[in-house]
Enzyme design. Structure first.
Site, mmCIF file in Angstrom:
data_model
loop_
_atom_site.group_PDB
_atom_site.id
_atom_site.type_symbol
_atom_site.label_atom_id
_atom_site.label_comp_id
_atom_site.label_asym_id
_atom_site.label_seq_id
_atom_site.Cartn_x
_atom_site.Cartn_y
_atom_site.Cartn_z
ATOM 1 N N GLN A 139 0.814 -1.215 0.000
ATOM 2 C CA GLN A 139 0.000 0.000 0.000
ATOM 3 C C GLN A 139 0.848 1.266 0.000
ATOM 4 O OE1 GLN A 139 -1.507 -1.109 4.075
ATOM 5 N NE2 GLN A 139 -1.472 1.109 4.385
ATOM 6 N N CYS A 145 -5.151 0.573 3.721
ATOM 7 C CA CYS A 145 -5.214 -0.852 4.080
ATOM 8 C C CYS A 145 -6.601 -1.433 3.845
ATOM 9 C CB CYS A 145 -4.801 -1.045 5.537
ATOM 10 S SG CYS A 145 -5.880 -0.186 6.732
ATOM 11 N N HIS A 275 -6.350 -1.496 11.593
ATOM 12 C CA HIS A 275 -5.726 -1.939 10.345
ATOM 13 C C HIS A 275 -6.570 -3.021 9.687
ATOM 14 C CE1 HIS A 275 -2.520 -2.520 7.498
ATOM 15 N NE2 HIS A 275 -2.201 -3.731 7.914
ATOM 16 N N ASN A 292 -1.056 -9.442 4.681
ATOM 17 C CA ASN A 292 -0.925 -8.013 4.924
ATOM 18 C C ASN A 292 -0.709 -7.275 3.603
ATOM 19 O OD1 ASN A 292 -0.773 -5.642 6.364
ATOM 20 N ND2 ASN A 292 1.022 -6.192 7.552
#
Length: 324
Positions: A139, A145, A275, A292
Site C-alpha cells: 500500500q 489498508c 488496520h 498483509n
C-alpha cells in the site's frame, strides 16, 4: 621541560583511561552506524537535509534498542523482530501513516471470544491447488489498508467461489468510494468498499493502477468486475473459524505491535482496531494466518501469524463479500 613532559604524560594516561572506559560505548556506536548505513543502502533511503538525517538516525537507534531489549527479555517469545523498512519511523509516525482504519461504532468486542479454542483442521488458501494465490501487494505510505483488505478478499474469493481470476484496482476504491464514507489515504472500511463495488462494479488494476496517493475519480474507466451482491458481517471467533473453511475473510486488527514483525506466532496484542487485512488460513493449533499489504519482504513473505482466539481483536469485526 620535565614538568611539561610530565603534564603531557598525564594527559595521555588520562586519555587512555577514558578510552578504555568508553571502548564498549564507542564500539556499540560504530556497530549502530554501520547497521544504519547498511539499512539505508538496502532500503534506498535518502533524506533531504542533515537535520532530518540526524532525526532518522536517532529514531533508528531507538528502534534498534527496542528490538535488542525484546531479545534480552527473559520471557520466551514465540515470534521474531527485525529492522525492516519501518526502522526509521517512530511508533507514532508508523501509526499515523499505516494504521488509519475507520472502524464503525457498531464493531464491538465479543466477550464470548475469550473462551474460543479452535478444534478443526489446518486451512491455508495461500497453498491450495484450486486457487492461484495473488502476489502480496504494498500500500506504500497511504492509509489504504481497507482497500487492500477488500480487494484481497475479492480476488481470492472470486477464484475460490466462481473460478474466475481478476487483478482488481485498489485505486478505484481510494479515489471513488468517498460517497460511501471512505476517505482514501486517510482511511476507510471494508464493508463500505464492498457496498461501493456492489453498486458500481470495480476496475481492473491494469486500467486503474495504484498510485499510493489520493486522486480524482476516473468515472470513464471500465468496471467489468460486477460479482458483488452484498456482504456478511461476522462477530465471533467460532463463526470466523467456520467461514475460513470456505473462503477468505476481510478482518480488522490492532497492528500496533506489527511494525518490526519478522516471523513466528505473535501472541501479545491489544484490541484497538486500526488496520485492515485478510484472513487466509488457520493452523491446527488455532493460529490465524494473515495476508498483509506492506509488501512481500515484510514478515513471512508478506504474512503474519496470530495466536489462536481473539488476538489483536481479529474476531471483532470480520466480513466477507457475497458473490454471484
Amino acid at each position: 621541560m620535565e614538568k611539561s613532559l610530565l603534564a603531557v604524560g598525564l594527559m595521555m594516561l588520562l586519555g587512555a583511561s577514558l578510552y578504555l572506559n568508553n571502548t564498549q560505548e564507542v564500539s556499540d556506536e560504530i556497530d549502530t552506524a554501520n547497521l544504519y548505513a547498511n539499512w539505508k543502502m538496502k532500503y534506498n533511503r535518502r533524506y533531504t537535509n542533515q537535520r532530518d538525517e540526524m532525526y532518522r538516525y536517532k529514531v533508528f537507534t531507538d528502534n534498534l534498542n527496542y528490538i535488542r531489549a525484546f531479545y534480552e527479555s527473559p520471557e520466551e517469545a514465540t515470534f521474531t523482530l527485525e529492522l525492516n523498512q519501518f526502522a526509521d519511523m517512530s511508533q507514532q509516525e508508523f501509526a499515523q501513516t499505516y494504521l488509519s482504519l475507520k472502524v464503525p461504532r457498531t464493531a464491538k468486542l465479543n466477550a464470548a471470544n475469550s473462551n474460543f479454542q479452535y478444534k478443526g483442521a489446518e486451512v491455508d488458501w495461500t497453498d491450495n491447488k484450486k486457487v492461484k494465490y495473488p502476489a502480496v501487494k504494498n500500500q506504500g505510505s497511504c492509509g489504504s489498508c481497507w482497500a487492500f483488505s477488500a480487494v484481497g478478499a475479492l480476488e481470492i474469493n472470486t477464484d475460490i467461489e466462481l473460478n474466475r481470476k481478476y487483478e482488481l484496482s485498489e485505486q478505484d476504491l481510494v479515489d471513488c468510494s468517498g460517497p460511501y464514507d471512505n476517505d482514501g489515504c486517510n482511511g476507510g472500511w471494508m464493508d463500505s468498499a464492498f457496498e461501493y463495488v456492489a453498486d458500481n462494479g470495480l476496475a481492473e488494476a491494469k486500467d486503474y493502477p495504484y498510485t499510493a496517493k489520493d486522486g480524482t475519480c476516473k468515472t470513464s474507466v471500465k468496471r467489468p468486475y460486477t460479482h458483488v451482491q452484498g456482504f456478511k458481517d461476522i462477530d465471533s471467533c467460532d463463526e470466523l473459524a467456520q467461514t475460513i473453511q470456505e473462503r477468505t475473510v476481510a478482518v480488522a486488527v490492532d497492528a500496533n505491535p506489527w511494525q518490526f514483525y519478522r516471523s513466528g506466532v505473535l501472541s501479545k496484542c491489544t484490541k484497538n482496531l486500526n488496520h485492515g487485512v485478510v484472513l487466509v488460513g488457520v493452523q491446527a493449533d488455532g493460529a490465524w494466518k494473515i495476508r498483509n499489504s506492506w509488501g512481500s519482504s515484510w514478515g513471512e513473505a508478506g504474512h503474519i501469524r496470530l495466536a489462536g482466539g481473539d488476538t489483536c481483536g481479529i474476531c471483532a469485526a470480520p466480513s466477507f463479500p457475497i458473490l454471484g
